[in-house]
Design an enzyme around this catalytic site. Structure first.
Site, mmCIF file in Angstrom:
data_model
loop_
_atom_site.group_PDB
_atom_site.id
_atom_site.type_symbol
_atom_site.label_atom_id
_atom_site.label_comp_id
_atom_site.label_asym_id
_atom_site.label_seq_id
_atom_site.Cartn_x
_atom_site.Cartn_y
_atom_site.Cartn_z
ATOM 1 N NE ARG A 242 -4.272 -1.441 0.064
ATOM 2 C CZ ARG A 242 -4.432 -2.453 -0.807
ATOM 3 N NH1 ARG A 242 -3.507 -2.710 -1.705
ATOM 4 N NH2 ARG A 242 -5.525 -3.179 -0.783
ATOM 5 C CD GLU A 271 -3.605 2.927 -5.364
ATOM 6 O OE1 GLU A 271 -2.417 2.723 -5.122
ATOM 7 O OE2 GLU A 271 -4.361 2.055 -5.825
ATOM 8 C CG HIS A 289 -3.448 -1.107 -7.025
ATOM 9 N ND1 HIS A 289 -3.882 -0.415 -5.914
ATOM 10 C CD2 HIS A 289 -3.374 -2.408 -6.630
ATOM 11 C CE1 HIS A 289 -4.074 -1.261 -4.906
ATOM 12 N NE2 HIS A 289 -3.774 -2.480 -5.325
#
Ligand code: DGY
Length: 323
Positions: A242, A271, A289
């Site tokens: 993360r 994000e 991601h």
């Protein structure tokens, strides 16, 4: 008996949406727009289950609503830092996630970032696209060798251990790690890994450091400026966990001043907003991601959520309940 009323917050793989439509009274998100906090709050009053994912900030404030109809949140994803679990549980809502099935694909992305950062893959691609490559020469774009180097893992759960396995058996890497608690034995792959007694020891020693701890409040900016100073000049920092675990501003300072060789990031603070300063740096590889983004894994994740909610609605304890 009425079928449970279910909200799927984002667009899911087609085959999985078909099952959801057949088996439940499902509301799908064909537009695939992230839901607003208000829409999430309203959903708690109107649906028996919410099938959420990482783009749904289910914070304390969202759970402060009445009446609450939702009994289960079936999260599509293993990480659940976007859900205030305590607030959900205080409202009697069960929360599940999708562990195991995305382990290999996320470990694959970690290996990909290690290789891309070490061998300057994105930089080379940019060079060609910008028509700036004028042919091979002996000192062009020299990176670092990966095979035989030391990989340091911060966190040693499933994904870290799968990465260790691939790095060790595929690239003959030496594995060191730091984990806050003793590592559950059933997770241990047959890889010889050295347990370090501090994060700093991993950062100082490893050639490649990969982050695999949860994005919990305790881990916020765990990798701060002081820690970034511990990496050696040829080291690379990889994050597929993360974004909040690394202080982005400090990372930008470190990369701008070449404190170490490079970074590979699949996750970001806030994000999808990316700090514009990161975009200007050549020694960082940026991915949107993609950790679990394969057809096989996203289908498996969908099936696993369905399994969890079916168990729940038939009165059993879902296998992936978060306690
Ligand atoms: C996960 O499973 O946690 C991925 O990061 C997507 O949410």
């Amino acid at each position: 008996m009425q079928r449970p009323k279910i909200l799927v917050t984002r667009k899911w793989p087609y085959a999985i949406e078909e099952i959801l439509t057949k088996e439940f009274d499902s509301t799908l998100n064909h537009q695939d727009h992230p839901l607003t906090p208000k829409a999430l709050k309203d959903a708690l009053s109107h649906f028996d289950a919410i099938l959420s994912t990482v783009t749904d900030p289910l914070s304390t404030a969202i759970f402060k609503t009445t009446p609450i109809r939702t009994k289960i949140i079936g999260n599509f994803g293993v990480g659940f830092n976007h859900i205030d679990i305590q607030s959900a549980q205080d409202q009697g809502i069960c929360v599940t996630n999708t562990p195991d099935i995305l382990t290999d694909c996320t470990a694959d992305i970690t290996m990909m970032l290690i290789l891309m950062s070490a061998r300057r893959g994105t930089e080379g691609d940019r060079l060609i696209r910008q028509k700036k490559w004028h042919g091979w020469h002996p000192t062009q774009m020299l990176g670092q060798k990966v095979t035989g180097k030391t990989l340091g893992l911060i966190g040693f759960g499933r994904i870290a251990q799968a990465t260790a396995y691939k790095a060790h058996f595929g690239f003959n890497m030496k594995i060191i790690f730091y984990n806050t608690s003793p590592v559950p034995l059933n997770l241990t792959q047959p890889v010889k890994a050295q347990n370090c007694n501090s994060i700093d020891a991993v950062l100082e020693t490893a050639d490649f450091i990969s982050i695999h701890c949860p994005g919990s409040p305790q881990n916020h900016h765990l990798i701060n400026e002081d820690r970034l100073k511990l990496l050696h000049p040829k080291a690379h920092l990889i994050n597929t966990a993360r974004g909040s675990v690394i202080d982005t501003k400090a990372l930008i300072t470190a990369l701008s001043n070449n404190w170490f060789a490079g970074a590979g990031l699949d996750v970001f603070e806030n994000e999808p907003a990316i700090d514009p300063e990161l975009l200007g740096l050549n020694n960082v590889t940026l991915l949107p991601h993609l950790g679990s983004a394969t057809e096989e894994t996203r289908n498996a994740m969908g099936l696993r959520v369905i399994e969890n909610i079916k168990e729940f609605f038939s009165g059993q304890t879902p296998r992936d309940i978060i306690r």
